[in-house]
Motif scaffolding. Structure first.
Motif, PDB file in Angstrom:
ATOM      1  N   ARG A  29       0.842  -1.199   0.000  1.00 40.84           N
ATOM      2  CA  ARG A  29       0.000   0.000   0.000  1.00 40.84           C
ATOM      3  C   ARG A  29       0.877   1.249   0.000  1.00 40.84           C
ATOM      4  NH1 ARG A  29      -5.221   0.739   0.847  1.00 40.84           N
ATOM      5  NH2 ARG A  29      -5.474  -1.407   1.612  1.00 40.84           N
TER       6      ARG A  29
ATOM      7  N   TYR B  68       6.685  -7.877  10.989  1.00 38.97           N
ATOM      8  CA  TYR B  68       5.486  -7.112  11.337  1.00 38.97           C
ATOM      9  C   TYR B  68       4.741  -7.770  12.501  1.00 38.97           C
ATOM     10  CZ  TYR B  68       0.905  -4.850  10.870  1.00 38.97           C
ATOM     11  OH  TYR B  68      -0.265  -4.170  11.111  1.00 38.97           O
TER      12      TYR B  68
ATOM     13  N   LYS C 153      -1.854  -0.619  16.083  1.00 36.07           N
ATOM     14  CA  LYS C 153      -3.050  -1.205  15.500  1.00 36.07           C
ATOM     15  C   LYS C 153      -2.680  -2.327  14.532  1.00 36.07           C
ATOM     16  CE  LYS C 153      -7.120   0.253  12.828  1.00 36.07           C
ATOM     17  NZ  LYS C 153      -7.744   1.415  12.145  1.00 36.07           N
TER      18      LYS C 153
ATOM     19  N   ASN D 194      -4.011  -5.158  11.333  1.00 36.73           N
ATOM     20  CA  ASN D 194      -4.664  -5.032  10.017  1.00 36.73           C
ATOM     21  C   ASN D 194      -3.948  -4.075   9.061  1.00 36.73           C
ATOM     22  OD1 ASN D 194      -6.568  -6.691  11.142  1.00 36.73           O
ATOM     23  ND2 ASN D 194      -8.214  -5.190  11.174  1.00 36.73           N
ATOM     24  N   GLN D 195      -2.631  -3.910   9.231  1.00 32.63           N
ATOM     25  CA  GLN D 195      -1.917  -2.940   8.393  1.00 32.63           C
ATOM     26  C   GLN D 195      -0.770  -3.584   7.614  1.00 32.63           C
ATOM     27  OE1 GLN D 195      -1.589   1.203  10.371  1.00 32.63           O
ATOM     28  NE2 GLN D 195      -1.581  -0.206  12.091  1.00 32.63           N
TER      29      GLN D 195
ATOM     30  N   THR E 233       0.286  -1.725   4.428  1.00 27.38           N
ATOM     31  CA  THR E 233       1.016  -0.487   4.714  1.00 27.38           C
ATOM     32  C   THR E 233       2.415  -0.809   5.214  1.00 27.38           C
ATOM     33  OG1 THR E 233      -1.059   0.601   5.286  1.00 27.38           O
ATOM     34  CG2 THR E 233       0.962   1.672   6.020  1.00 27.38           C
ATOM     35  N   TRP E 234       2.507  -1.807   6.080  1.00 31.66           N
ATOM     36  CA  TRP E 234       3.812  -2.272   6.562  1.00 31.66           C
ATOM     37  C   TRP E 234       4.693  -2.690   5.394  1.00 31.66           C
ATOM     38  CZ3 TRP E 234       7.453  -3.046  10.194  1.00 31.66           C
ATOM     39  CH2 TRP E 234       8.372  -4.072   9.975  1.00 31.66           C
TER      40      TRP E 234
ATOM     41  N   LYS F 207      -1.575   3.945  14.362  1.00 28.74           N
ATOM     42  CA  LYS F 207      -1.726   3.726  12.924  1.00 28.74           C
ATOM     43  C   LYS F 207      -0.423   4.042  12.197  1.00 28.74           C
ATOM     44  CE  LYS F 207      -4.649   4.980   9.003  1.00 28.74           C
ATOM     45  NZ  LYS F 207      -5.787   5.828   8.555  1.00 28.74           N
TER      46      LYS F 207
ATOM     47  N   THR G 149       1.177   5.795   5.782  1.00 29.15           N
ATOM     48  CA  THR G 149       1.378   5.131   4.498  1.00 29.15           C
ATOM     49  C   THR G 149       2.654   5.631   3.833  1.00 29.15           C
ATOM     50  OG1 THR G 149      -1.030   5.115   4.266  1.00 29.15           O
ATOM     51  CG2 THR G 149       0.251   4.505   2.333  1.00 29.15           C
TER      52      THR G 149
END
Length: 437
Positions: A130, A155, A166, A168-169, A172-173, A204, A207
């Motif tokens: 992302r 991660y 948080k 669910n990323q 982005t990671w 968060k 990005t």
């Protein structure tokens, strides 16, 4: 489902390295699910499938129990093995309603989709990168897939070790991890310090900028043109499609920037990745179907291009570090676009002649000479430029041979190269005046 193709490729690479014969289902069950979904914090959103976390109260820190996670995992397996691909068992399958905004990566062709492909699609989504703008890039290059896979465990460790981070990323990671790994030959041995900031309230991850990802790729694969798939999956799914990334062109910009700073002394240099801002958003950059030099045009540079409907802007270059860095970003891009040593030399010589033309004139005539130069530097076409040299040549007959060569080169110049040539002359002229002052 292109994500399934990427997922299968990771399974194949894993089998080759470990000398195994895992199917996509076995990989999903033995490697993917334990890492992504069988822990308190998930690494990836489960979408509309049974895997999705309920809304979590971050104050109470309520997470699904091991028993609840087991039930969810069994439920998603049942959905995959008993039904056709849709949003109840896959993150990338189309909704049963073909007109729904959550339909993505679908086609009107009746293509057979096996259970293996559904399992593989989950793996492929986990490899998405992302970038700024909310879009996800899927790479089919083996080296990149391997790097992203190695970053999964990093991660998971970071999520578990950082209380307020948080989940669910993963996508982005992946953007941050990929740029780090591509830029560090010993990335497996080095201690990875997250290069992103965490929001104090929800943890968060910011990005990653798409230009940073492209610069990292260009350094590692300077001679390749990568075909990538770009989409955005969320409440509304968007498919950009297949885009070619012209890494040799992008690498040319990096090399030119480094070259220009090599000539400067007593001026701080920051990595181009840190200071480069593009004129276009990522989605706009994708519109031509290819991302190269043209698509990474520096922000606000267009203000200095020849303007047909309004008076253009002459650069004002200060001697502070920020101004010098911006100057070199602009200049490096224009030089990279010209990519012609003869044209570059002509532009530099033109700037010197114009600067001398004004500087050596008596103070009474200086204003007229400066106006002549400004008029020349606002010439919107090659024809107008040639016409505007006449007044300067009348005042400066000693340079008749130079202007004759200049006019000939301008006349032969490709129309699309002329704006870059004139912009280069503007910046060189402004820089010479800065040095003089």
């Amino acid at each position: 489902m292109y994500a399934a193709i990427i997922g299968k490729k990771l399974v194949e690479l894993t089998n080759q390295n470990a000398k195994k014969k895992l199917s996509a289902k076995e990989f999903w069950k033995e490697i993917f699910i334990p890492l992504f979904f069988d822990d308190q914090k998930y690494l990836l959103s489960g979408g509309n499938t049974p895997l999705e976390n309920p809304k979590i109260s971050w104050e109470k820190k309520k997470y699904p129990t091991p028993e609840e996670r087991t039930k969810r995992i069994e439920a998603i397996k049942k959905n995959i093995e008993s039904g056709v691909p849709d949003t109840s068992n896959s993150l990338v399958a189309g909704s049963s309603d073909l007109e729904a905004t959550t339909s993505g990566q679908i086609t009107s062709f009746k293509l057979p989709l096996s259970q293996e492909e559904i399992y593989a699609s989950w793996i492929g989504v986990g490899l998405g990168v992302r970038v700024e703008g909310g879009f996800v890039i899927l790479f089919d290059k083996e080296e990149i897939i391997k790097l992203l896979f190695e970053g999964w465990q990093k991660y998971r460790e970071l999520v578990n070790d950082t209380t307020n981070l948080k989940g669910n990323q993963i996508e982005t990671w992946n953007g941050h991890w990929l740029t780090f790994a591509l830029g560090n030959a010993n990335y497996q041995k080095e201690l990875f310090v997250p290069p992103f900031k965490l929001d104090k309230s929800v943890g968060k991850i910011e990005t990653q900028g798409w230009i940073k990802v492209l610069f990292a790729l260009a350094r590692q694969f300077p001679n390749e043109k990568l075909n990538v798939y770009i989409c955005s999956l969320g409440q509304t799914n968007t498919t950009v499609g297949f885009i070619k990334i012209n890494l040799p062109e992008i690498k040319r910009e990096i090399e030119m920037y480094d070259y220009l700073f090599g000539e400067l002394k007593d001026v701080g240099k920051r990595a181009i990745d840190e200071v480069y801002n593009t004129q276009f958003a990522f989605r706009t950059a994708c519109q031509n179907g290819i991302i190269g030099l043209q698509e990474i045009q520096p922000k606000t540079l267009r203000e200095y291009f020849p303007q047909r409907k309004k008076e253009g802007t002459l650069p004002k270059i200060k001697s502070d570090e920020k101004s010098i860095i911006n100057y070199n970003i602009y200049l490096s891009w224009v030089l990279a676009m010209l990519n012609n040593k003869t044209t570059i030399q002509t532009a530099e010589e033109t700037a010197k002649v114009l600067q001398e033309y004004v500087a050596t004139t008596s103070s009474r005539a200086k204003k007229t000479q400066a106006i002549n130069v400004d008029t020349l530097l606002e010439s919107t076409t090659r024809k107008v430029f040639i016409e505007n040299t006449i007044d300067i040549l009348k005042d400066n007959p000693s340079k008749s041979e130079f202007f004759n060569r200049l006019v000939e080169e301008i006349d032969k110049m490709q129309a699309d190269k002329y704006p870059y040539f004139l912009t280069l002359v503007k910046f060189k002229y402004a820089y010479l005046n800065t040095k003089k002052s």
